[in-house]
Design a protein around this motif. Structure first.
Motif, PDB file in Angstrom:
ATOM      1  N   MET A   1       0.854  -1.195   0.000  1.00 54.83           N
ATOM      2  CA  MET A   1       0.000   0.000   0.000  1.00 54.83           C
ATOM      3  C   MET A   1       0.882   1.234   0.000  1.00 54.83           C
ATOM      4  O   MET A   1       1.919   1.271   0.669  1.00 54.83           O
ATOM      5  N   CYS A   2       0.450   2.303  -0.757  1.00 55.27           N
ATOM      6  CA  CYS A   2       1.217   3.548  -0.820  1.00 55.27           C
ATOM      7  C   CYS A   2       2.669   3.225  -1.138  1.00 55.27           C
ATOM      8  O   CYS A   2       3.603   3.643  -0.450  1.00 55.27           O
ATOM      9  N   ALA A   3       2.867   2.476  -2.216  1.00 53.56           N
ATOM     10  CA  ALA A   3       4.167   1.893  -2.524  1.00 53.56           C
ATOM     11  C   ALA A   3       5.201   2.923  -2.937  1.00 53.56           C
ATOM     12  O   ALA A   3       6.409   2.667  -2.809  1.00 53.56           O
ATOM     13  N   GLY A   4       4.777   4.086  -3.439  1.00 55.35           N
ATOM     14  CA  GLY A   4       5.720   5.122  -3.811  1.00 55.35           C
ATOM     15  C   GLY A   4       6.743   4.632  -4.815  1.00 55.35           C
ATOM     16  O   GLY A   4       6.443   3.874  -5.739  1.00 55.35           O
ATOM     17  N   ALA A   5       7.997   5.050  -4.610  1.00 59.15           N
ATOM     18  CA  ALA A   5       9.077   4.684  -5.526  1.00 59.15           C
ATOM     19  C   ALA A   5       9.610   3.280  -5.278  1.00 59.15           C
ATOM     20  O   ALA A   5      10.498   2.836  -6.003  1.00 59.15           O
ATOM     21  N   GLY A   6       9.103   2.596  -4.259  1.00 62.15           N
ATOM     22  CA  GLY A   6       9.449   1.192  -4.080  1.00 62.15           C
ATOM     23  C   GLY A   6      10.523   0.894  -3.055  1.00 62.15           C
ATOM     24  O   GLY A   6      11.022  -0.230  -3.015  1.00 62.15           O
ATOM     25  N   GLY A   7      10.879   1.856  -2.193  1.00 64.16           N
ATOM     26  CA  GLY A   7      11.915   1.591  -1.199  1.00 64.16           C
ATOM     27  C   GLY A   7      11.546   0.456  -0.255  1.00 64.16           C
ATOM     28  O   GLY A   7      12.360  -0.443   0.001  1.00 64.16           O
ATOM     29  N   LEU A   8      10.325   0.486   0.275  1.00 64.96           N
ATOM     30  CA  LEU A   8       9.877  -0.567   1.184  1.00 64.96           C
ATOM     31  C   LEU A   8       9.764  -1.890   0.443  1.00 64.96           C
ATOM     32  O   LEU A   8      10.209  -2.941   0.932  1.00 64.96           O
ATOM     33  N   SER A   9       9.205  -1.869  -0.756  1.00 64.40           N
ATOM     34  CA  SER A   9       9.014  -3.094  -1.540  1.00 64.40           C
ATOM     35  C   SER A   9      10.347  -3.725  -1.931  1.00 64.40           C
ATOM     36  O   SER A   9      10.514  -4.951  -1.876  1.00 64.40           O
ATOM     37  N   LEU A  10      11.310  -2.895  -2.324  1.00 63.55           N
ATOM     38  CA  LEU A  10      12.625  -3.407  -2.695  1.00 63.55           C
ATOM     39  C   LEU A  10      13.307  -4.061  -1.501  1.00 63.55           C
ATOM     40  O   LEU A  10      13.888  -5.153  -1.611  1.00 63.55           O
ATOM     41  N   ALA A  31       4.960   4.571 -12.449  1.00 66.51           N
ATOM     42  CA  ALA A  31       5.842   4.403 -13.603  1.00 66.51           C
ATOM     43  C   ALA A  31       7.246   4.012 -13.155  1.00 66.51           C
ATOM     44  O   ALA A  31       7.914   3.199 -13.805  1.00 66.51           O
ATOM     45  N   THR A  32       7.706   4.569 -12.036  1.00 68.40           N
ATOM     46  CA  THR A  32       9.005   4.184 -11.477  1.00 68.40           C
ATOM     47  C   THR A  32       9.025   2.706 -11.131  1.00 68.40           C
ATOM     48  O   THR A  32       9.988   1.987 -11.433  1.00 68.40           O
ATOM     49  N   LEU A  33       7.974   2.219 -10.511  1.00 70.39           N
ATOM     50  CA  LEU A  33       7.898   0.793 -10.166  1.00 70.39           C
ATOM     51  C   LEU A  33       7.908  -0.067 -11.433  1.00 70.39           C
ATOM     52  O   LEU A  33       8.574  -1.100 -11.485  1.00 70.39           O
ATOM     53  N   HIS A  34       7.186   0.378 -12.453  1.00 73.21           N
ATOM     54  CA  HIS A  34       7.099  -0.394 -13.691  1.00 73.21           C
ATOM     55  C   HIS A  34       8.462  -0.543 -14.363  1.00 73.21           C
ATOM     56  O   HIS A  34       8.807  -1.613 -14.868  1.00 73.21           O
ATOM     57  N   ILE A  35       9.250   0.544 -14.402  1.00 74.44           N
ATOM     58  CA  ILE A  35      10.521   0.462 -15.136  1.00 74.44           C
ATOM     59  C   ILE A  35      11.563  -0.356 -14.378  1.00 74.44           C
ATOM     60  O   ILE A  35      12.459  -0.939 -14.992  1.00 74.44           O
ATOM     61  N   ASN A  36      11.441  -0.403 -13.058  1.00 75.19           N
ATOM     62  CA  ASN A  36      12.425  -1.142 -12.277  1.00 75.19           C
ATOM     63  C   ASN A  36      12.057  -2.606 -12.068  1.00 75.19           C
ATOM     64  O   ASN A  36      12.949  -3.462 -11.985  1.00 75.19           O
ATOM     65  N   ARG A  37      10.772  -2.885 -11.985  1.00 79.36           N
ATOM     66  CA  ARG A  37      10.304  -4.251 -11.783  1.00 79.36           C
ATOM     67  C   ARG A  37       9.094  -4.492 -12.686  1.00 79.36           C
ATOM     68  O   ARG A  37       7.940  -4.473 -12.243  1.00 79.36           O
ATOM     69  N   PRO A  38       9.332  -4.724 -13.985  1.00 76.31           N
ATOM     70  CA  PRO A  38       8.215  -4.895 -14.932  1.00 76.31           C
ATOM     71  C   PRO A  38       7.277  -6.042 -14.562  1.00 76.31           C
ATOM     72  O   PRO A  38       6.105  -6.019 -14.948  1.00 76.31           O
ATOM     73  N   PRO A 278      19.906   1.409  -4.727  1.00 74.79           N
ATOM     74  CA  PRO A 278      21.014   1.062  -5.621  1.00 74.79           C
ATOM     75  C   PRO A 278      21.058   2.030  -6.787  1.00 74.79           C
ATOM     76  O   PRO A 278      20.031   2.603  -7.183  1.00 74.79           O
ATOM     77  N   THR A 279      22.235   2.238  -7.352  1.00 76.49           N
ATOM     78  CA  THR A 279      22.372   3.184  -8.464  1.00 76.49           C
ATOM     79  C   THR A 279      21.619   2.721  -9.703  1.00 76.49           C
ATOM     80  O   THR A 279      21.349   3.521 -10.601  1.00 76.49           O
ATOM     81  N   SER A 280      21.262   1.447  -9.758  1.00 76.15           N
ATOM     82  CA  SER A 280      20.516   0.926 -10.904  1.00 76.15           C
ATOM     83  C   SER A 280      19.028   1.265 -10.851  1.00 76.15           C
ATOM     84  O   SER A 280      18.312   1.054 -11.836  1.00 76.15           O
ATOM     85  N   TRP A 281      18.545   1.765  -9.729  1.00 77.17           N
ATOM     86  CA  TRP A 281      17.112   2.046  -9.561  1.00 77.17           C
ATOM     87  C   TRP A 281      16.793   3.401 -10.177  1.00 77.17           C
ATOM     88  O   TRP A 281      17.278   4.424  -9.726  1.00 77.17           O
ATOM     89  N   GLY A 282      15.962   3.423 -11.213  1.00 71.92           N
ATOM     90  CA  GLY A 282      15.618   4.661 -11.892  1.00 71.92           C
ATOM     91  C   GLY A 282      14.356   5.293 -11.332  1.00 71.92           C
ATOM     92  O   GLY A 282      13.549   4.632 -10.667  1.00 71.92           O
ATOM     93  N   PHE A 283      14.165   6.573 -11.624  1.00 72.34           N
ATOM     94  CA  PHE A 283      12.992   7.315 -11.152  1.00 72.34           C
ATOM     95  C   PHE A 283      12.397   8.078 -12.328  1.00 72.34           C
ATOM     96  O   PHE A 283      13.121   8.682 -13.133  1.00 72.34           O
ATOM     97  N   VAL A 284      11.067   8.073 -12.418  1.00 74.61           N
ATOM     98  CA  VAL A 284      10.354   8.644 -13.559  1.00 74.61           C
ATOM     99  C   VAL A 284       9.740   9.983 -13.162  1.00 74.61           C
ATOM    100  O   VAL A 284       9.221  10.149 -12.051  1.00 74.61           O
ATOM    101  N   GLY A 285       9.765  10.936 -14.100  1.00 79.26           N
ATOM    102  CA  GLY A 285       9.098  12.216 -13.884  1.00 79.26           C
ATOM    103  C   GLY A 285      10.053  13.383 -13.985  1.00 79.26           C
ATOM    104  O   GLY A 285      11.247  13.229 -14.239  1.00 79.26           O
ATOM    105  N   ARG A 286       9.517  14.585 -13.790  1.00 73.62           N
ATOM    106  CA  ARG A 286      10.346  15.773 -13.748  1.00 73.62           C
ATOM    107  C   ARG A 286      11.169  15.776 -12.467  1.00 73.62           C
ATOM    108  O   ARG A 286      10.906  14.997 -11.554  1.00 73.62           O
ATOM    109  N   LYS A 287      12.136  16.652 -12.394  1.00 75.00           N
ATOM    110  CA  LYS A 287      13.098  16.621 -11.286  1.00 75.00           C
ATOM    111  C   LYS A 287      12.429  16.689  -9.916  1.00 75.00           C
ATOM    112  O   LYS A 287      12.757  15.909  -9.016  1.00 75.00           O
ATOM    113  N   THR A 288      11.487  17.606  -9.746  1.00 73.58           N
ATOM    114  CA  THR A 288      10.839  17.741  -8.441  1.00 73.58           C
ATOM    115  C   THR A 288      10.070  16.482  -8.077  1.00 73.58           C
ATOM    116  O   THR A 288      10.109  16.020  -6.930  1.00 73.58           O
ATOM    117  N   SER A 289       9.380  15.891  -9.029  1.00 74.85           N
ATOM    118  CA  SER A 289       8.646  14.653  -8.769  1.00 74.85           C
ATOM    119  C   SER A 289       9.597  13.519  -8.407  1.00 74.85           C
ATOM    120  O   SER A 289       9.357  12.751  -7.462  1.00 74.85           O
TER     121      SER A 289
END
Length: 326
Positions: A1-10, A31-38, A278-289
């Protein structure tokens, strides 16, 4: 729940859990979750509207987990009449335990939710609901810095187990190695753009970072926190009032005596390293997001340490847990 960028899930994945459904209403975070864990099943939806009847895979999971929106203390005082969204989401998460019936529950929030008197109505609501459902629970605070995260980040947690399994739970042991400093964590990335002063800067950045905050999702730009945090960053020669688009180049002149003009800012990717991603974990969106996704995340190493403690309880009877988490 409220998974965000996936820190807890990872972190939970690293601890042996297999996330079967991740829920968040923030499009960029999904979208961040999708690109890191399709392969993960990510749903863009509001927890207040989520009905487990429509998602049969969440029934009887081993763990129901969530990094819930930060609850303001004043908002928790009169829960019966409360209109605050963060309180409503917290209550909805607790009520979801009834529909999902997990073996264990893990909620993450502000440390004050564990200790401050203003949160007592919310803690009482949790106690009444969970005990009615046959769960025992504990509140506690862990600091991410004790688990190799280069940041002073105390985090409040609620843990619950069905039946008497709470008796088998122990907090993860602190890592007693010297803490990772900001300089050690970022020295390589600070030199990646050809800046010759990176090693000198890293040597003097010999402390852990102050707590990184994500700020409001609805207003303002990205910065590294309140005034006190910015002063700590300034003592390391870092401009905490903004977030950079790139690391310093070969012509950058670092001179903190000139104030903000002589200091570098951190990039989103560098802040993510200070959160333990990890440096391999990407983030989607504009800089502030992207920055806010990082700032609101649970540090993955902290989530992993706690996840391993939960996993041990779920397997201590000799029957391996499925490792499913929702």
């Amino acid at each position: 729940m409220c998974a965000g960028a996936g820190g807890l899930s990872l972190g939970l994945e690293r601890a042996g859990f297999d996330p079967i459904l991740l829920l968040d209403q923030w499009p960029d975070a999904c979208a961040t979750l999708h690109i890191n864990r399709p392969a993960w099943d990510v749903r863009e939806d509001d927890l207040l509207r989520f009905d487990p009847v429509d998602h049969q895979q969440v029934y009887d999971v081993d763990l129901l987990a969530g990094g819930l929106p930060r609850v303001k203390g004043t908002a928790a005082v009169h829960r019966a009449e409360n209109k605050d969204t963060s309180v409503q989401v917290f209550r909805a998460a607790v009520e979801l335990v009834y529909g999902v019936q997990p073996r264990a529950v893990l909620f993450e929030n502000l440390p004050h939710i564990v200790t401050k008197e203003s949160y007592e109505p919310l803690r009482r609501f949790v106690k009444e609901e969970l005990e009615h459902l046959g769960y025992r629970h504990e509140w506690f605070i862990l600091n991410a810095a004790d688990y190799r995260v280069p940041q002073d980040r105390p985090v409040g947690f609620l843990i619950a187990f069905k039946g008497d399994a709470m008796d088998e739970f122990t907090l993860p042991e602190r890592v007693l190695d010297p803490p990772v400093t900001v300089g050690a964590a970022l020295s390589d990335s600070m030199a990646a753009g050809g800046w010759p002063g990176a090693a000198v800067w890293a040597a003097q950045a010999d402390r852990i970072a102050p707590t990184i905050v994500g700020g409001s999702l609805n207003r303002g730009g990205a910065d590294l926190g309140p005034k006190g945090s910015k002063r700590v960053w300034a003592r390391m020669g870092v401009d905490g009032g903004t977030v950079a688009d790139a690391v310093p180049g070969p012509d950058f002149v670092w001179d903190p005596e000139r104030g903000r003009a002589g200091m570098m800012a951190l990039t989103v990717e560098q802040v993510a390293v200070l959160q333990g991603f990890p440096t391999s974990w990407g983030f989607v969106g504009r800089k502030t997001s992207r920055y806010r996704q990082v700032g609101h995340a649970t540090p993955p190493p902290l989530a992993e340490a706690l996840g391993r403690s939960i996993h041990r309880v779920l397997t201590c009877d000799g029957t391996p847990a499925l490792g499913h988490a929702s």
